[in-house]
Design a protein around this motif. Structure first.
Motif, PDB file in Angstrom:
ATOM      1  N   ALA A  26       0.840  -1.204   0.000  1.00 37.67           N
ATOM      2  CA  ALA A  26       0.000   0.000   0.000  1.00 37.67           C
ATOM      3  C   ALA A  26       0.876   1.256   0.000  1.00 37.67           C
ATOM      4  CB  ALA A  26      -0.936  -0.011   1.204  1.00 37.67           C
ATOM      5  N   VAL A  27       1.975   1.214   0.732  1.00 32.69           N
ATOM      6  CA  VAL A  27       2.913   2.341   0.733  1.00 32.69           C
ATOM      7  C   VAL A  27       3.556   2.479  -0.648  1.00 32.69           C
ATOM      8  CG1 VAL A  27       5.052   3.233   1.744  1.00 32.69           C
ATOM      9  CG2 VAL A  27       3.344   2.131   3.214  1.00 32.69           C
ATOM     10  N   LEU A  28       3.902   1.348  -1.261  1.00 39.63           N
ATOM     11  CA  LEU A  28       4.477   1.369  -2.608  1.00 39.63           C
ATOM     12  C   LEU A  28       3.507   2.007  -3.597  1.00 39.63           C
ATOM     13  CD1 LEU A  28       6.669   0.577  -4.688  1.00 39.63           C
ATOM     14  CD2 LEU A  28       5.518  -1.642  -4.871  1.00 39.63           C
ATOM     15  N   GLU A  29       2.227   1.662  -3.509  1.00 35.66           N
ATOM     16  CA  GLU A  29       1.232   2.254  -4.407  1.00 35.66           C
ATOM     17  C   GLU A  29       1.179   3.772  -4.250  1.00 35.66           C
ATOM     18  OE1 GLU A  29      -2.247  -0.813  -5.471  1.00 35.66           O
ATOM     19  OE2 GLU A  29      -2.227  -0.202  -3.369  1.00 35.66           O
ATOM     20  N   LYS A  30       1.301   4.258  -3.020  1.00 35.82           N
ATOM     21  CA  LYS A  30       1.318   5.719  -2.807  1.00 35.82           C
ATOM     22  C   LYS A  30       2.558   6.337  -3.446  1.00 35.82           C
ATOM     23  CE  LYS A  30      -1.399   5.659   1.409  1.00 35.82           C
ATOM     24  NZ  LYS A  30      -1.401   5.854   2.859  1.00 35.82           N
ATOM     25  N   PRO A  37       9.767  11.573 -13.304  1.00 29.99           N
ATOM     26  CA  PRO A  37       9.870  12.805 -14.104  1.00 29.99           C
ATOM     27  C   PRO A  37       9.290  12.704 -15.512  1.00 29.99           C
ATOM     28  CG  PRO A  37      11.878  12.488 -12.857  1.00 29.99           C
ATOM     29  CD  PRO A  37      11.028  11.261 -12.610  1.00 29.99           C
ATOM     30  N   ASP A  38       9.485  11.578 -16.197  1.00 26.31           N
ATOM     31  CA  ASP A  38       8.906  11.473 -17.540  1.00 26.31           C
ATOM     32  C   ASP A  38       7.574  10.721 -17.530  1.00 26.31           C
ATOM     33  OD1 ASP A  38       9.608   8.842 -17.240  1.00 26.31           O
ATOM     34  OD2 ASP A  38      10.853   8.725 -19.018  1.00 26.31           O
ATOM     35  N   GLN A  39       7.011  10.501 -16.345  1.00 28.19           N
ATOM     36  CA  GLN A  39       5.690   9.898 -16.166  1.00 28.19           C
ATOM     37  C   GLN A  39       5.603   8.446 -16.609  1.00 28.19           C
ATOM     38  OE1 GLN A  39       3.337  11.500 -14.395  1.00 28.19           O
ATOM     39  NE2 GLN A  39       4.885  13.067 -14.146  1.00 28.19           N
ATOM     40  N   THR A  40       6.734   7.745 -16.705  1.00 31.87           N
ATOM     41  CA  THR A  40       6.708   6.352 -17.111  1.00 31.87           C
ATOM     42  C   THR A  40       7.377   5.498 -16.044  1.00 31.87           C
ATOM     43  OG1 THR A  40       6.863   7.014 -19.420  1.00 31.87           O
ATOM     44  CG2 THR A  40       7.352   4.726 -18.919  1.00 31.87           C
ATOM     45  N   TRP A  41       6.614   4.634 -15.426  1.00 30.22           N
ATOM     46  CA  TRP A  41       7.174   3.698 -14.462  1.00 30.22           C
ATOM     47  C   TRP A  41       7.536   2.421 -15.200  1.00 30.22           C
ATOM     48  CZ3 TRP A  41       8.934   4.609  -9.843  1.00 30.22           C
ATOM     49  CH2 TRP A  41       8.429   5.660  -9.095  1.00 30.22           C
ATOM     50  N   THR A  42       8.780   2.040 -15.147  1.00 33.67           N
ATOM     51  CA  THR A  42       9.207   0.774 -15.718  1.00 33.67           C
ATOM     52  C   THR A  42       9.433  -0.211 -14.581  1.00 33.67           C
ATOM     53  OG1 THR A  42      11.551   1.358 -15.610  1.00 33.67           O
ATOM     54  CG2 THR A  42      10.356   1.948 -17.634  1.00 33.67           C
ATOM     55  N   LEU A  43       9.488  -1.493 -14.898  1.00 35.64           N
ATOM     56  CA  LEU A  43       9.742  -2.496 -13.862  1.00 35.64           C
ATOM     57  C   LEU A  43      11.083  -2.247 -13.194  1.00 35.64           C
ATOM     58  CD1 LEU A  43       8.447  -5.713 -15.656  1.00 35.64           C
ATOM     59  CD2 LEU A  43       7.331  -4.444 -13.817  1.00 35.64           C
ATOM     60  N   SER A  44      12.063  -1.824 -13.967  1.00 38.16           N
ATOM     61  CA  SER A  44      13.382  -1.535 -13.407  1.00 38.16           C
ATOM     62  C   SER A  44      13.330  -0.361 -12.423  1.00 38.16           C
ATOM     63  CB  SER A  44      14.360  -1.237 -14.538  1.00 38.16           C
ATOM     64  OG  SER A  44      15.642  -0.993 -14.025  1.00 38.16           O
ATOM     65  N   ARG A  45      12.575   0.661 -12.750  1.00 34.73           N
ATOM     66  CA  ARG A  45      12.434   1.812 -11.847  1.00 34.73           C
ATOM     67  C   ARG A  45      11.695   1.426 -10.571  1.00 34.73           C
ATOM     68  NH1 ARG A  45      10.900   6.654 -16.130  1.00 34.73           N
ATOM     69  NH2 ARG A  45      12.993   6.869 -16.985  1.00 34.73           N
ATOM     70  N   ILE A  46      10.683   0.582 -10.708  1.00 29.96           N
ATOM     71  CA  ILE A  46       9.945   0.129  -9.528  1.00 29.96           C
ATOM     72  C   ILE A  46      10.848  -0.730  -8.660  1.00 29.96           C
ATOM     73  CG2 ILE A  46       7.966  -1.214  -8.711  1.00 29.96           C
ATOM     74  CD1 ILE A  46       6.522  -0.339 -11.306  1.00 29.96           C
ATOM     75  N   GLY A  62      10.456 -10.529 -10.556  1.00 34.24           N
ATOM     76  CA  GLY A  62       9.782 -10.546  -9.261  1.00 34.24           C
ATOM     77  C   GLY A  62       8.872  -9.343  -9.086  1.00 34.24           C
ATOM     78  N   VAL A  63       9.322  -8.185  -9.574  1.00 31.88           N
ATOM     79  CA  VAL A  63       8.484  -6.979  -9.519  1.00 31.88           C
ATOM     80  C   VAL A  63       7.243  -7.174 -10.375  1.00 31.88           C
ATOM     81  CG1 VAL A  63       8.373  -4.522 -10.120  1.00 31.88           C
ATOM     82  CG2 VAL A  63      10.401  -5.432  -9.011  1.00 31.88           C
ATOM     83  N   ALA A  64       7.417  -7.759 -11.569  1.00 30.34           N
ATOM     84  CA  ALA A  64       6.270  -8.014 -12.451  1.00 30.34           C
ATOM     85  C   ALA A  64       5.274  -8.941 -11.765  1.00 30.34           C
ATOM     86  CB  ALA A  64       6.737  -8.608 -13.769  1.00 30.34           C
ATOM     87  N   ALA A  65       5.774  -9.983 -11.115  1.00 33.37           N
ATOM     88  CA  ALA A  65       4.894 -10.926 -10.423  1.00 33.37           C
ATOM     89  C   ALA A  65       4.190 -10.251  -9.250  1.00 33.37           C
ATOM     90  CB  ALA A  65       5.693 -12.130  -9.941  1.00 33.37           C
ATOM     91  N   LEU A  66       4.909  -9.415  -8.515  1.00 31.09           N
ATOM     92  CA  LEU A  66       4.326  -8.692  -7.374  1.00 31.09           C
ATOM     93  C   LEU A  66       3.180  -7.801  -7.831  1.00 31.09           C
ATOM     94  CD1 LEU A  66       4.541  -7.719  -4.347  1.00 31.09           C
ATOM     95  CD2 LEU A  66       6.016  -5.912  -5.233  1.00 31.09           C
ATOM     96  N   LEU A  67       3.415  -7.035  -8.893  1.00 36.51           N
ATOM     97  CA  LEU A  67       2.380  -6.135  -9.394  1.00 36.51           C
ATOM     98  C   LEU A  67       1.176  -6.907  -9.920  1.00 36.51           C
ATOM     99  CD1 LEU A  67       4.632  -3.518 -11.206  1.00 36.51           C
ATOM    100  CD2 LEU A  67       3.460  -3.243  -9.020  1.00 36.51           C
ATOM    101  N   LYS A  68       1.444  -7.986 -10.638  1.00 34.76           N
ATOM    102  CA  LYS A  68       0.347  -8.797 -11.181  1.00 34.76           C
ATOM    103  C   LYS A  68      -0.479  -9.411 -10.051  1.00 34.76           C
ATOM    104  CE  LYS A  68      -0.656 -12.452 -14.446  1.00 34.76           C
ATOM    105  NZ  LYS A  68      -0.108 -13.427 -15.392  1.00 34.76           N
ATOM    106  N   CYS A  74       0.443  -4.227 -17.212  1.00 28.75           N
ATOM    107  CA  CYS A  74       1.305  -3.388 -18.048  1.00 28.75           C
ATOM    108  C   CYS A  74       0.446  -2.487 -18.913  1.00 28.75           C
ATOM    109  CB  CYS A  74       2.188  -4.249 -18.937  1.00 28.75           C
ATOM    110  SG  CYS A  74       3.397  -5.189 -18.031  1.00 28.75           S
ATOM    111  N   GLN A  75       0.820  -1.247 -18.973  1.00 30.94           N
ATOM    112  CA  GLN A  75       0.083  -0.300 -19.804  1.00 30.94           C
ATOM    113  C   GLN A  75       1.088   0.605 -20.485  1.00 30.94           C
ATOM    114  OE1 GLN A  75      -2.727   1.752 -17.372  1.00 30.94           O
ATOM    115  NE2 GLN A  75      -3.742  -0.120 -16.719  1.00 30.94           N
ATOM    116  N   VAL A  76       0.906   0.782 -21.750  1.00 31.27           N
ATOM    117  CA  VAL A  76       1.756   1.677 -22.509  1.00 31.27           C
ATOM    118  C   VAL A  76       0.882   2.838 -22.964  1.00 31.27           C
ATOM    119  CG1 VAL A  76       3.223   1.913 -24.535  1.00 31.27           C
ATOM    120  CG2 VAL A  76       3.179  -0.237 -23.270  1.00 31.27           C
ATOM    121  N   PRO A  77       1.231   4.048 -22.539  1.00 28.37           N
ATOM    122  CA  PRO A  77       0.407   5.180 -22.948  1.00 28.37           C
ATOM    123  C   PRO A  77       0.510   5.430 -24.445  1.00 28.37           C
ATOM    124  CG  PRO A  77       2.378   5.946 -21.850  1.00 28.37           C
ATOM    125  CD  PRO A  77       2.369   4.440 -21.735  1.00 28.37           C
TER     126      PRO A  77
END
Length: 120
Positions: A26-30, A37-46, A62-68, A74-77
């Motif tokens: 929940a803290v991570l989501e906040k 800065p460029d409004q794009t969160w990548t798995l590496s940045r997370i 592991g980050v991908a599995a955690l988020l899923k 995954c969303q690409v603007p």
């Protein structure tokens, strides 16, 4: 049969608890809501954020599995320039790109030998 173990939450694998609890997620989501800065969160940045903020180590997978696991996807603007000229792009691909790409094969005879370039 009753054991001393608590019921599985589905977040454990092979008896190893998940690295981020629901409270920490929940803290991570906040934190993710603050953006990058460029409004794009990548798995590496997370992954980097989790390491810096919670002192936990995750792999990118592991980050991908955690988020899923928590319902994220995954969303690409869609990023198209307002000024984009689709007809101009199609024309460029048809007329200019073949010249820029170059031929696939040599126009002259070559050699497959690295030691004797003149041999065939």
């Amino acid at each position: 049969m009753v054991t001393g173990r608590a019921e599985s939450t589905g977040l454990e694998r092979a008896g190893v608890p998940a690295l981020l609890s629901d409270e920490l997620f929940a803290v991570l989501e906040k934190e993710l809501a603050h953006g990058w800065p460029d409004q794009t969160w990548t798995l590496s940045r997370i992954k980097t954020l989790i390491g810096r903020r919670f002192h936990r180590s995750y792999t990118v997978q592991g980050v991908a599995a955690l988020l899923k696991r928590h319902g994220w996807s995954c969303q690409v603007p869609p990023r198209r320039a307002v000024e984009r000229d689709d007809a101009g792009v199609a024309n460029w691909v048809k007329e200019t790109w073949p010249d820029a790409e170059g031929p696939w094969r040599r126009s002259t005879a070559g050699s497959s030998s690295r030691t004797r370039p003149g041999s065939r």
